[in-house]
Design a protein around this motif. Structure first.
Motif, PDB file in Angstrom:
ATOM      1  N   ALA A 151       0.853  -0.964   0.192  1.00  0.00           N
ATOM      2  CA  ALA A 151       0.284   0.143  -0.087  1.00  0.00           C
ATOM      3  C   ALA A 151       0.716   1.456  -0.583  1.00  0.00           C
ATOM      4  N   SER A 152       2.166   1.157   0.072  1.00  0.00           N
ATOM      5  CA  SER A 152       2.859   1.972   0.155  1.00  0.00           C
ATOM      6  C   SER A 152       3.391   2.466  -1.177  1.00  0.00           C
ATOM      7  N   LEU A 153       3.164   2.509  -2.217  1.00  0.00           N
ATOM      8  CA  LEU A 153       3.024   2.723  -3.552  1.00  0.00           C
ATOM      9  C   LEU A 153       2.324   3.238  -4.555  1.00  0.00           C
ATOM     10  N   MET A 154       2.805   3.736  -5.236  1.00  0.00           N
ATOM     11  CA  MET A 154       2.085   4.811  -6.193  1.00  0.00           C
ATOM     12  C   MET A 154       1.516   3.978  -7.027  1.00  0.00           C
ATOM     13  N   TYR A 270      -1.499  -2.793 -13.566  1.00  0.00           N
ATOM     14  CA  TYR A 270      -0.624  -1.328 -13.056  1.00  0.00           C
ATOM     15  C   TYR A 270       0.037  -0.616 -13.426  1.00  0.00           C
ATOM     16  N   ALA A 271       0.598  -0.120 -13.555  1.00  0.00           N
ATOM     17  CA  ALA A 271       1.428   0.615 -13.343  1.00  0.00           C
ATOM     18  C   ALA A 271       2.089   1.191 -11.960  1.00  0.00           C
ATOM     19  N   VAL A 272       3.114   0.712 -10.780  1.00  0.00           N
ATOM     20  CA  VAL A 272       3.253   1.286  -9.771  1.00  0.00           C
ATOM     21  C   VAL A 272       4.551   1.754  -9.665  1.00  0.00           C
ATOM     22  N   GLN A 276       6.758   9.206  -4.133  1.00  0.00           N
ATOM     23  CA  GLN A 276       7.329  10.775  -4.057  1.00  0.00           C
ATOM     24  C   GLN A 276       6.486  12.190  -3.885  1.00  0.00           C
ATOM     25  N   ARG A 277       6.707  13.187  -3.269  1.00  0.00           N
ATOM     26  CA  ARG A 277       6.025  14.347  -2.786  1.00  0.00           C
ATOM     27  C   ARG A 277       5.556  15.023  -5.026  1.00  0.00           C
ATOM     28  N   LEU A 279       6.361  13.490  -8.794  1.00  0.00           N
ATOM     29  CA  LEU A 279       6.846  12.633  -9.404  1.00  0.00           C
ATOM     30  C   LEU A 279       7.529  13.657 -10.042  1.00  0.00           C
ATOM     31  N   LEU A 280       8.524  12.694 -10.553  1.00  0.00           N
ATOM     32  CA  LEU A 280       9.667  12.771 -11.537  1.00  0.00           C
ATOM     33  C   LEU A 280       8.350  12.793 -13.120  1.00  0.00           C
ATOM     34  N   PRO A 281       9.424  13.715 -13.665  1.00  0.00           N
ATOM     35  CA  PRO A 281       9.242  14.004 -15.148  1.00  0.00           C
ATOM     36  C   PRO A 281       8.648  12.978 -16.218  1.00  0.00           C
ATOM     37  N   LYS A 282      10.209  11.820 -15.991  1.00  0.00           N
ATOM     38  CA  LYS A 282      10.209  11.263 -16.739  1.00  0.00           C
ATOM     39  C   LYS A 282       9.112   9.899 -16.492  1.00  0.00           C
ATOM     40  N   VAL A 283       9.021   9.128 -15.168  1.00  0.00           N
ATOM     41  CA  VAL A 283       8.013   9.178 -14.232  1.00  0.00           C
ATOM     42  C   VAL A 283       6.436   9.157 -15.223  1.00  0.00           C
TER      43      VAL A 283
END
Length: 306
Positions: A151-154, A270-272, A276-277, A279-283
């Motif tokens: 549950a800690s993952l987005m 899903y993409a997991v 992060q506060r 989110l990196l643009p590449k992600v």
């Protein structure tokens, strides 16, 4: 004040040559600047500045400290400039983890157009059927099928599809077509062994309600791609995800079995990615690209997204 602010004040005092001029540049009270330097010297246990009524000058240790401060502040400025660049333009190396099955069925055809659209990104794809630890293994995005335990993952749901039972015509021509779920006990049913769990409990619905049947066969494998190839080759009956096998179902290479006994075997894809506060643009651009591309594929295959 923070330690960086201490450095800023000290450097400005040296550059300005006086507390008053430094205070003006920093928009502070001159007495506050003087106190800040005194506190800094007390914390370090050394005298950084020689003070006279006419001028300020650096002590020997003060000069060395000043030069180090200039270097540190320059590094901070460069780091912030680099970070701002990343917030504006997707770039850098993107580490993606995915099962071999999903990569060959869906993902690999998406990568060239993605990299063409974002030329400042390089992508490293790690193919594994194991559930990797994203943080420990340095993975930016993982593609996962089914229930998500951490549950800690987005997460971002890309598509949803059903698990269905199917077999190749060559197998059915030789061994017959099962008419009811109970008939599966007389057939060779192939199983996926994932994360030390064999997925051989298949759910069905009949007049008595919903129930599970434990299937058996002579082939069990820990790779979804290998299982799929074995089903296509006529090795037995297997359970697959409909969206990943739709082309073979449409072409007749696979036959969808026991449709009238199916339950709601919906499974999410899903993409997991790590929380992060910012989110990196590449992600962000990769996840959005996949979601849009998969949506278009589902439409072209005439499969509902939900």
């Amino acid at each position: 004040m923070s330690r960086q602010q201490d450095l800023d004040v000290f450097v400005q005092v040296v550059k300005s040559g006086s507390f008053a001029k430094a205070a003006e540049e920093l928009q502070l009270n001159p007495s506050a600047v003087s106190r800040r330097i005194s506190h800094l010297e007390q914390r370090l246990g050394v005298q950084l500045l020689n003070r006279t009524t006419r001028r300020l000058s650096l002590t020997e240790v003060g000069e060395r400290y000043f030069n180090r401060c200039l270097s540190i502040l320059a590094d901070i400025e460069e780091a912030e400039r680099e970070a701002r660049q990343y917030s504006q333009q997707p770039q850098g190396t993107l580490y993606v983890s995915c099962s071999t099955y999903f990569a060959y069925r869906f993902l690999l055809t998406k990568i060239p157009p993605f990299l063409e659209q974002y030329p400042q990104i390089s992508l490293k794809l790690i193919l594994t059927d194991d559930v990797v630890d994203l943080v420990t293994d340095g993975i930016d995005v993982a593609i996962r099928i089914g229930e998500l335990a951490d549950a800690s993952l987005m997460t971002k749901k890309l598509i949803s599809s059903r698990r269905i039972i199917c077999a190749a015509p060559k197998y059915l021509d030789r061994y017959g077509i099962p008419k009811t779920p109970d008939d599966l006990t007389d057939h060779n049913c192939l199983s996926l062994n994932a994360q030390k769990t064999t997925l051989n409990q298949w759910r069905f619905r009949d007049a008595s309600g919903q129930r599970e049947i434990r299937v058996r066969g002579n082939f069990e494998v820990n790779s979804g791609q290998a299982l799929y190839e074995a089903i296509l080759a006529g090795g037995g009956i297997g359970r697959v995800i409909q969206v990943l096998s739709q082309r073979e179902l449409t072409s007749g290479q696979l036959v969808h079995l026991l449709k009238e006994y199916e339950v709601d075997n919906q499974v999410g894809i899903y993409a997991v990615f790590p929380a992060q506060r910012y989110l990196l643009p590449k992600v962000q651009c990769f996840v959005e690209f996949l979601a849009k591309s998969f949506s278009q594929d589902m439409t072209s295959l005439s499969i509902p997204l939900a």
